[in-house]
Scaffold this motif. Structure first.
Motif, PDB file in Angstrom:
ATOM      1  N   LYS A   5       0.843  -1.205   0.000  1.00 42.40           N
ATOM      2  CA  LYS A   5       0.000   0.000   0.000  1.00 42.40           C
ATOM      3  C   LYS A   5       0.876   1.253   0.000  1.00 42.40           C
ATOM      4  O   LYS A   5       0.635   2.192  -0.754  1.00 42.40           O
ATOM      5  N   GLY A   6       1.905   1.270   0.832  1.00 37.40           N
ATOM      6  CA  GLY A   6       2.809   2.420   0.876  1.00 37.40           C
ATOM      7  C   GLY A   6       3.509   2.640  -0.451  1.00 37.40           C
ATOM      8  O   GLY A   6       3.596   3.769  -0.943  1.00 37.40           O
ATOM      9  N   SER A   7       3.966   1.567  -1.059  1.00 36.58           N
ATOM     10  CA  SER A   7       4.624   1.669  -2.357  1.00 36.58           C
ATOM     11  C   SER A   7       3.656   2.166  -3.426  1.00 36.58           C
ATOM     12  O   SER A   7       4.016   3.004  -4.264  1.00 36.58           O
ATOM     13  N   ALA A   8       2.422   1.678  -3.385  1.00 32.20           N
ATOM     14  CA  ALA A   8       1.407   2.114  -4.357  1.00 32.20           C
ATOM     15  C   ALA A   8       1.142   3.614  -4.223  1.00 32.20           C
ATOM     16  O   ALA A   8       1.014   4.320  -5.224  1.00 32.20           O
ATOM     17  N   GLY A   9       1.093   4.094  -3.001  1.00 29.76           N
ATOM     18  CA  GLY A   9       0.880   5.520  -2.786  1.00 29.76           C
ATOM     19  C   GLY A   9       2.014   6.351  -3.341  1.00 29.76           C
ATOM     20  O   GLY A   9       1.794   7.404  -3.945  1.00 29.76           O
ATOM     21  N   GLU A  10       3.222   5.876  -3.193  1.00 29.26           N
ATOM     22  CA  GLU A  10       4.392   6.615  -3.676  1.00 29.26           C
ATOM     23  C   GLU A  10       4.434   6.720  -5.197  1.00 29.26           C
ATOM     24  O   GLU A  10       4.901   7.715  -5.737  1.00 29.26           O
ATOM     25  N   VAL A  11       3.966   5.692  -5.888  1.00 27.68           N
ATOM     26  CA  VAL A  11       4.022   5.714  -7.352  1.00 27.68           C
ATOM     27  C   VAL A  11       2.759   6.302  -7.986  1.00 27.68           C
ATOM     28  O   VAL A  11       2.625   6.309  -9.199  1.00 27.68           O
ATOM     29  N   GLY A  12       1.842   6.797  -7.171  1.00 29.21           N
ATOM     30  CA  GLY A  12       0.656   7.457  -7.707  1.00 29.21           C
ATOM     31  C   GLY A  12      -0.497   6.534  -8.040  1.00 29.21           C
ATOM     32  O   GLY A  12      -1.421   6.920  -8.753  1.00 29.21           O
ATOM     33  N   ALA A  13      -0.468   5.322  -7.513  1.00 26.48           N
ATOM     34  CA  ALA A  13      -1.553   4.362  -7.748  1.00 26.48           C
ATOM     35  C   ALA A  13      -2.650   4.599  -6.701  1.00 26.48           C
ATOM     36  O   ALA A  13      -2.795   3.841  -5.743  1.00 26.48           O
ATOM     37  N   GLU A  14      -3.411   5.658  -6.896  1.00 30.79           N
ATOM     38  CA  GLU A  14      -4.361   6.101  -5.873  1.00 30.79           C
ATOM     39  C   GLU A  14      -5.437   5.058  -5.550  1.00 30.79           C
ATOM     40  O   GLU A  14      -5.706   4.780  -4.384  1.00 30.79           O
ATOM     41  N   ARG A  15      -6.061   4.512  -6.567  1.00 29.01           N
ATOM     42  CA  ARG A  15      -7.142   3.549  -6.310  1.00 29.01           C
ATOM     43  C   ARG A  15      -6.585   2.239  -5.735  1.00 29.01           C
ATOM     44  O   ARG A  15      -7.197   1.633  -4.860  1.00 29.01           O
ATOM     45  N   LEU A  16      -5.422   1.816  -6.212  1.00 28.78           N
ATOM     46  CA  LEU A  16      -4.782   0.627  -5.660  1.00 28.78           C
ATOM     47  C   LEU A  16      -4.428   0.863  -4.198  1.00 28.78           C
ATOM     48  O   LEU A  16      -4.627  -0.011  -3.350  1.00 28.78           O
ATOM     49  N   HIS A  17      -3.927   2.038  -3.893  1.00 24.76           N
ATOM     50  CA  HIS A  17      -3.595   2.399  -2.510  1.00 24.76           C
ATOM     51  C   HIS A  17      -4.831   2.263  -1.622  1.00 24.76           C
ATOM     52  O   HIS A  17      -4.769   1.675  -0.541  1.00 24.76           O
ATOM     53  N   ARG A  18      -5.962   2.782  -2.093  1.00 29.45           N
ATOM     54  CA  ARG A  18      -7.204   2.680  -1.327  1.00 29.45           C
ATOM     55  C   ARG A  18      -7.637   1.221  -1.168  1.00 29.45           C
ATOM     56  O   ARG A  18      -8.018   0.786  -0.076  1.00 29.45           O
ATOM     57  N   CYS A  19      -7.571   0.446  -2.250  1.00 24.93           N
ATOM     58  CA  CYS A  19      -7.968  -0.966  -2.197  1.00 24.93           C
ATOM     59  C   CYS A  19      -7.107  -1.749  -1.207  1.00 24.93           C
ATOM     60  O   CYS A  19      -7.616  -2.576  -0.451  1.00 24.93           O
ATOM     61  N   LEU A  20      -5.816  -1.481  -1.224  1.00 22.04           N
ATOM     62  CA  LEU A  20      -4.918  -2.176  -0.295  1.00 22.04           C
ATOM     63  C   LEU A  20      -5.172  -1.737   1.147  1.00 22.04           C
ATOM     64  O   LEU A  20      -5.020  -2.541   2.075  1.00 22.04           O
ATOM     65  N   GLY A  21      -5.575  -0.490   1.341  1.00 28.26           N
ATOM     66  CA  GLY A  21      -5.959  -0.042   2.679  1.00 28.26           C
ATOM     67  C   GLY A  21      -7.195  -0.782   3.176  1.00 28.26           C
ATOM     68  O   GLY A  21      -7.256  -1.191   4.339  1.00 28.26           O
ATOM     69  N   ASP A  22      -8.163  -0.971   2.293  1.00 22.21           N
ATOM     70  CA  ASP A  22      -9.366  -1.738   2.647  1.00 22.21           C
ATOM     71  C   ASP A  22      -8.996  -3.179   2.976  1.00 22.21           C
ATOM     72  O   ASP A  22      -9.510  -3.762   3.944  1.00 22.21           O
ATOM     73  N   LEU A  23      -8.106  -3.751   2.180  1.00 20.52           N
ATOM     74  CA  LEU A  23      -7.655  -5.121   2.431  1.00 20.52           C
ATOM     75  C   LEU A  23      -6.915  -5.205   3.761  1.00 20.52           C
ATOM     76  O   LEU A  23      -7.150  -6.127   4.554  1.00 20.52           O
ATOM     77  N   GLU A  24      -6.061  -4.257   4.007  1.00 22.37           N
ATOM     78  CA  GLU A  24      -5.302  -4.239   5.266  1.00 22.37           C
ATOM     79  C   GLU A  24      -6.248  -4.199   6.468  1.00 22.37           C
ATOM     80  O   GLU A  24      -6.066  -4.929   7.441  1.00 22.37           O
ATOM     81  N   LYS A  25      -7.284  -3.366   6.376  1.00 24.84           N
ATOM     82  CA  LYS A  25      -8.254  -3.278   7.472  1.00 24.84           C
ATOM     83  C   LYS A  25      -8.988  -4.602   7.659  1.00 24.84           C
ATOM     84  O   LYS A  25      -9.178  -5.072   8.777  1.00 24.84           O
ATOM     85  N   ALA A  26      -9.402  -5.213   6.558  1.00 22.38           N
ATOM     86  CA  ALA A  26     -10.097  -6.502   6.646  1.00 22.38           C
ATOM     87  C   ALA A  26      -9.200  -7.560   7.276  1.00 22.38           C
ATOM     88  O   ALA A  26      -9.668  -8.383   8.068  1.00 22.38           O
ATOM     89  N   LEU A  27      -7.924  -7.521   6.954  1.00 23.99           N
ATOM     90  CA  LEU A  27      -6.992  -8.489   7.529  1.00 23.99           C
ATOM     91  C   LEU A  27      -6.756  -8.212   9.011  1.00 23.99           C
ATOM     92  O   LEU A  27      -6.572  -9.140   9.799  1.00 23.99           O
ATOM     93  N   THR A  28      -6.789  -6.956   9.396  1.00 21.39           N
ATOM     94  CA  THR A  28      -6.660  -6.596  10.810  1.00 21.39           C
ATOM     95  C   THR A  28      -7.840  -7.143  11.606  1.00 21.39           C
ATOM     96  O   THR A  28      -7.688  -7.629  12.722  1.00 21.39           O
TER      97      THR A  28
END
Length: 115
Positions: free
Chosen positions: A62-85
């Motif tokens: 997610k952090g890497s996606a944010g750095e490269v400008g992958a905004e929607r991927l960053h959001r999706c990975l954040g949702d996944l991270e929360k679900a995994l938490t």
């Protein structure tokens, strides 16, 4: 607000890199060289119920996606991270959504920049 997110925010990524297109291309190269392996690891960890490990990998990606400008991927990975938490049963579905978003980002980011 999520509607304002775009698949590839090239301009935002370039701003973070002081408009250095060569550096952005190199960082994208590194991102793509690692992303598929990370996605594979997340999938395997989810299948084995190793949510803590999957969450850590998703967080890094997610952090890497944010750095490269992958905004929607960053959001999706954040949702996944929360679900995994939360050890959510939604983790597998959110993983699939993130993979589709990664594919869309990959396709856009690998196109030559239009000026």
């Amino acid at each position: 607000m999520s509607d304002a997110l775009i698949t590839f925010n090239r301009d935002g990524a370039l701003r973070r890199l002081m408009n250095n297109e060569t550096l952005l291309n190199r960082i994208l190269e590194i991102f793509f060289s690692q992303a598929e392996e990370r996605f594979s690891q997340i999938r395997q960890d989810i299948q084995l119920g190793r949510y803590t490990e999957a969450r850590a990998t998703a967080h890094g990606l997610k952090g890497s996606a944010g750095e490269v400008g992958a905004e929607r991927l960053h959001r999706c990975l954040g949702d996944l991270e929360k679900a995994l938490t939360d050890n959510s049963t939604q983790a597998e579905e959110l993983y699939k959504v993130a993979v589709v978003e990664y594919q869309q980002f990959s396709q856009q980011a690998r196109q030559p920049a239009s000026n």
